[in-house]
Write a protein that holds these residues in place. Structure first.
Motif, PDB file in Angstrom:
ATOM      1  N   PHE A  43      75.938 -24.934 -83.383  1.00  0.00           N
ATOM      2  CA  PHE A  43      76.749 -25.315 -84.541  1.00  0.00           C
ATOM      3  C   PHE A  43      77.258 -26.750 -84.402  1.00  0.00           C
ATOM      4  O   PHE A  43      77.191 -27.539 -85.349  1.00  0.00           O
ATOM      5  N   ASP A  44      77.774 -27.088 -83.230  1.00  0.00           N
ATOM      6  CA  ASP A  44      78.365 -28.408 -83.021  1.00  0.00           C
ATOM      7  C   ASP A  44      77.357 -29.528 -83.222  1.00  0.00           C
ATOM      8  O   ASP A  44      77.699 -30.614 -83.704  1.00  0.00           O
ATOM      9  N   HIS A  45      76.098 -29.282 -82.851  1.00  0.00           N
ATOM     10  CA  HIS A  45      75.047 -30.296 -82.993  1.00  0.00           C
ATOM     11  C   HIS A  45      74.375 -30.237 -84.362  1.00  0.00           C
ATOM     12  O   HIS A  45      73.397 -30.944 -84.604  1.00  0.00           O
ATOM     13  N   GLN A  46      74.900 -29.374 -85.237  1.00  0.00           N
ATOM     14  CA  GLN A  46      74.363 -29.207 -86.584  1.00  0.00           C
ATOM     15  C   GLN A  46      72.862 -28.886 -86.554  1.00  0.00           C
ATOM     16  O   GLN A  46      72.069 -29.440 -87.314  1.00  0.00           O
ATOM     17  N   HIS A  47      72.522 -27.965 -85.672  1.00  0.00           N
ATOM     18  CA  HIS A  47      71.132 -27.545 -85.513  1.00  0.00           C
ATOM     19  C   HIS A  47      70.885 -26.169 -86.139  1.00  0.00           C
ATOM     20  O   HIS A  47      69.933 -25.493 -85.769  1.00  0.00           O
ATOM     21  N   LEU A  48      71.751 -25.744 -87.040  1.00  0.00           N
ATOM     22  CA  LEU A  48      71.566 -24.462 -87.704  1.00  0.00           C
ATOM     23  C   LEU A  48      71.521 -24.681 -89.215  1.00  0.00           C
ATOM     24  O   LEU A  48      72.452 -25.234 -89.794  1.00  0.00           O
ATOM     25  N   ASP A  49      70.413 -24.258 -89.817  1.00  0.00           N
ATOM     26  CA  ASP A  49      70.219 -24.393 -91.272  1.00  0.00           C
ATOM     27  C   ASP A  49      70.220 -22.991 -91.863  1.00  0.00           C
ATOM     28  O   ASP A  49      69.267 -22.236 -91.666  1.00  0.00           O
ATOM     29  N   SER A  50      71.286 -22.649 -92.580  1.00  0.00           N
ATOM     30  CA  SER A  50      71.424 -21.293 -93.117  1.00  0.00           C
ATOM     31  C   SER A  50      71.303 -21.229 -94.625  1.00  0.00           C
ATOM     32  O   SER A  50      71.208 -20.146 -95.198  1.00  0.00           O
ATOM     33  N   GLU A  51      71.321 -22.382 -95.288  1.00  0.00           N
ATOM     34  CA  GLU A  51      71.366 -22.434 -96.752  1.00  0.00           C
ATOM     35  C   GLU A  51      70.062 -21.957 -97.389  1.00  0.00           C
ATOM     36  O   GLU A  51      68.966 -22.281 -96.917  1.00  0.00           O
ATOM     37  N   ILE A  52      70.177 -21.207 -98.472  1.00  0.00           N
ATOM     38  CA  ILE A  52      69.010 -20.831 -99.269  1.00  0.00           C
ATOM     39  C   ILE A  52      68.823 -21.882-100.361  1.00  0.00           C
ATOM     40  O   ILE A  52      69.742 -22.177-101.122  1.00  0.00           O
ATOM     41  N   ARG A  53      67.655 -22.469-100.430  1.00  0.00           N
ATOM     42  CA  ARG A  53      67.400 -23.511-101.435  1.00  0.00           C
ATOM     43  C   ARG A  53      65.924 -23.533-101.783  1.00  0.00           C
ATOM     44  O   ARG A  53      65.076 -23.034-101.038  1.00  0.00           O
ATOM     45  N   ARG A  54      65.636 -24.128-102.926  1.00  0.00           N
ATOM     46  CA  ARG A  54      64.265 -24.197-103.429  1.00  0.00           C
ATOM     47  C   ARG A  54      63.372 -24.939-102.434  1.00  0.00           C
ATOM     48  O   ARG A  54      63.726 -26.000-101.922  1.00  0.00           O
ATOM     49  N   GLY A  55      62.207 -24.375-102.169  1.00  0.00           N
ATOM     50  CA  GLY A  55      61.232 -25.020-101.296  1.00  0.00           C
ATOM     51  C   GLY A  55      61.393 -24.707 -99.821  1.00  0.00           C
ATOM     52  O   GLY A  55      60.512 -25.041 -99.014  1.00  0.00           O
ATOM     53  N   LYS A  56      62.487 -24.064 -99.435  1.00  0.00           N
ATOM     54  CA  LYS A  56      62.698 -23.736 -98.028  1.00  0.00           C
ATOM     55  C   LYS A  56      61.890 -22.499 -97.656  1.00  0.00           C
ATOM     56  O   LYS A  56      61.781 -21.556 -98.449  1.00  0.00           O
ATOM     57  N   ARG A  57      61.350 -22.489 -96.466  1.00  0.00           N
ATOM     58  CA  ARG A  57      60.575 -21.335 -96.027  1.00  0.00           C
ATOM     59  C   ARG A  57      61.478 -20.125 -95.845  1.00  0.00           C
ATOM     60  O   ARG A  57      62.680 -20.245 -95.595  1.00  0.00           O
ATOM     61  N   SER A  58      60.907 -18.949 -95.963  1.00  0.00           N
ATOM     62  CA  SER A  58      61.678 -17.712 -95.828  1.00  0.00           C
ATOM     63  C   SER A  58      61.809 -17.340 -94.353  1.00  0.00           C
ATOM     64  O   SER A  58      61.255 -17.992 -93.469  1.00  0.00           O
ATOM     65  N   GLY A  59      62.548 -16.272 -94.092  1.00  0.00           N
ATOM     66  CA  GLY A  59      62.655 -15.751 -92.743  1.00  0.00           C
ATOM     67  C   GLY A  59      63.699 -16.444 -91.893  1.00  0.00           C
ATOM     68  O   GLY A  59      64.595 -17.125 -92.392  1.00  0.00           O
ATOM     69  N   ALA A  60      63.566 -16.263 -90.591  1.00  0.00           N
ATOM     70  CA  ALA A  60      64.492 -16.842 -89.629  1.00  0.00           C
ATOM     71  C   ALA A  60      63.761 -17.060 -88.318  1.00  0.00           C
ATOM     72  O   ALA A  60      62.870 -16.282 -87.952  1.00  0.00           O
ATOM     73  N   PHE A  61      64.113 -18.123 -87.605  1.00  0.00           N
ATOM     74  CA  PHE A  61      63.513 -18.363 -86.290  1.00  0.00           C
ATOM     75  C   PHE A  61      64.373 -19.347 -85.507  1.00  0.00           C
ATOM     76  O   PHE A  61      65.282 -19.991 -86.045  1.00  0.00           O
ATOM     77  N   CYS A  62      64.095 -19.436 -84.228  1.00  0.00           N
ATOM     78  CA  CYS A  62      64.716 -20.432 -83.354  1.00  0.00           C
ATOM     79  C   CYS A  62      63.597 -21.240 -82.720  1.00  0.00           C
ATOM     80  O   CYS A  62      62.588 -20.673 -82.277  1.00  0.00           O
ATOM     81  N   TRP A  63      63.767 -22.560 -82.702  1.00  0.00           N
ATOM     82  CA  TRP A  63      62.739 -23.414 -82.127  1.00  0.00           C
ATOM     83  C   TRP A  63      63.337 -24.277 -81.024  1.00  0.00           C
ATOM     84  O   TRP A  63      64.236 -25.081 -81.264  1.00  0.00           O
TER      85      TRP A  63
END
Length: 297
Positions: A43-63
């Motif tokens: 969270f502190d490094h802003q490395h989490l994208d949780s927003e649903i928006r047009r064009g974003k891929r579905s699902g969830a993963f960690c890289w």
């Protein structure tokens, strides 16, 4: 067979994102403050994208890119209880990578059989907490169905995939036709389900749609091994309490630097003992028992 994937019901309750993050971090903190600290780093490094928006891929993963960078987590958060569990799962992956950050770029990634250890363990901790605190039966039902469905999908289903693969490779050596392979797969399904559900004839071609089967031979076995491993470890945690925690941390910190058997052995886990694996099935049985206590709508 289609009915297996049909939702029984869905709770209306939602969790604001901030509340979900707090629940996940606090459940990690109750297990070990280091886990919460590492998850907070995402969270502190802003490395989490949780927003649903047009064009974003579905699902969830960690890289996890390399040992020196904080992992990135993708979610599509909609506020349901299973979205909160997904957050815990993906942050668990991130914790696993950061626990192994002292290894090289070649050895910090966990091997497939151990890759779900921290993620599923973290999810189980959160689900246990929600089940203990949540009075809404619909939410409890959603959580329990998710756990039972996941256990079926990643243990029994994958094990039968592996059995089919073993048979299919033998059939290929004997120049079997695609139709013969499909017939073998249909027999596999009927063995798997018995008289519990009807298996329609078109399912004989399902194996063609599973890329793991012919793209990465026996990849599917890692799913069954990994899921049951975590449930078995979780049973040990429930039995041993504080004394178990250093062993789990040792497993995670090893990353992929040794074979799964060696990593588990060093942590005092004998994967060749049937009693150890039975602990995982006992956890599933307890989940099913809790689910049966909740009336369906």
């Amino acid at each position: 067979r289609y009915d297996i994937y049909a939702p029984v019901a869905r709770a209306d309750k939602t969790y604001p994102f901030d509340q979900a993050a707090w629940l996940v971090l606090d459940s990690f903190r109750q297990f070990d403050p280091q886990f919460a600290k590492l998850a907070q780093r995402v969270f502190d490094h802003q490395h989490l994208d949780s927003e649903i928006r047009r064009g974003k891929r579905s699902g969830a993963f960690c890289w996890s890119v390399n040992p020196r960078l904080t992992p990135w987590v993708l979610l599509n958060y909609q506020g349901r209880a299973d979205d909160v569990a997904t957050m815990a799962h993906e942050l668990g992956h991130a914790i696993h990578s950061m626990m192994a950050q002292d290894h090289s770029i070649f050895t910090f990634h966990a091997s497939l059989p151990l890759a779900e250890t921290a993620s599923t363990f973290g999810e189980m901790m959160l689900v246990d907490r929600l089940l203990a605190e949540e009075s809404d039966e619909a939410v409890r039902r959603d959580l329990l169905f998710r756990q039972v469905d996941d256990s079926y999908a990643t243990i029994q289903r994958q094990a039968f995939f592996a059995l089919f693969e073993k048979e299919a490779h033998e059939m290929v050596r004997q120049n079997a036709s695609p139709d013969e392979m499909a017939e073998a797969y249909l027999r596999n399904l009927k063995d798997q389900f018995g008289d519990s559900v009807e298996v329609s004839d078109e399912f004989r071609w399902e194996w063609v749609s599973i890329p793991h089967i012919y793209g990465t031979p026996f990849y599917v076995y890692a799913y069954a091994f990994g899921q049951l491993l975590v449930l078995s470890l979780y049973r040990q945690f429930k039995q041993e309490g504080e004394s178990f925690k250093p062993r789990l941390k040792q497993i995670l910190a090893a990353g992929g630097s040794q074979s799964p058997e060696r990593i588990l052995q060093n942590a005092g886990v004998d994967m060749r003992q049937a009693a150890f694996w039975q602990g995982g099935f006992d956890v599933i049985a307890e989940l099913v028992n809790q689910l049966e206590q909740i009336p369906l709508p």
